[in-house]
Design a protein around this motif. Sequence first.
Motif: not given
Length: 224
Positions: A97-99, A138-147, A156-160
């Motif tokens: 949902s964040h992405s 992009l940073l938000t998307m990365y943060s969700r994986v990193y954390l 990627f599904a959320g971003a798309t």
Amino acid sequence: MAHHPPLKAVTLTHVRYQRGDQLGHFLAWISLVPVFISLGGFVSHFIFRRELQVMFFALGLLISQFINELIKKSVQQARPETCALLEMCDSHGWPSSHSQYMFFFSMYFTLMTCKGIGFWMGVKNRWSVSSLNWSMALLTMYSRVYLGYHTVAQVFAGATLGTVLGAVWFWVVNSILFCYFPVIEESAFGRMFYMKDTSHIPNVLKFEYDNARAARKGVDCKCD
């Protein structure tokens, strides 16, 4: 059993990162950008500006998040195992949902930039702001994986989905609903809450400045 560093939450939130991880601390705050946009941006805008274009922008984000919840409950894809350590994974993970929120926001904002809606900045500054939005997305998307809250596929599904919904909603608002803006402005509800549309004005800041100066000319002011 592997030993994991103790977790620490960002103050006043439940976004967690490993204690001592400076990058994690930074990304924890980045992942809160949607909250800042919603509260600091849209809520304050409604209080002080009441622009219909921005109100429908916010409505689109709400619809997008509603669709996100429907998909999550339908697919019911679990979050990654790393999320169990965060003690905050009581919901499904696909799509993120964040992405989705950030990419919807960035796409809609960029399309507004292309059309020149509600801007007073120069062209170079407009694109600088849009670039900042995409960088934050992009940073938000990365943060969700990193954390550890989501897998790569989930973000990627959320971003798309957010990108597609942002483009579709922009088309709906500015090709269909835009025709009803004058009706909303002139309605009893619109007049009660001072709702307005200035998307047809090329330079809103200059327009308001000129009108404020014109209104001042009719006011007697005596200074001792």
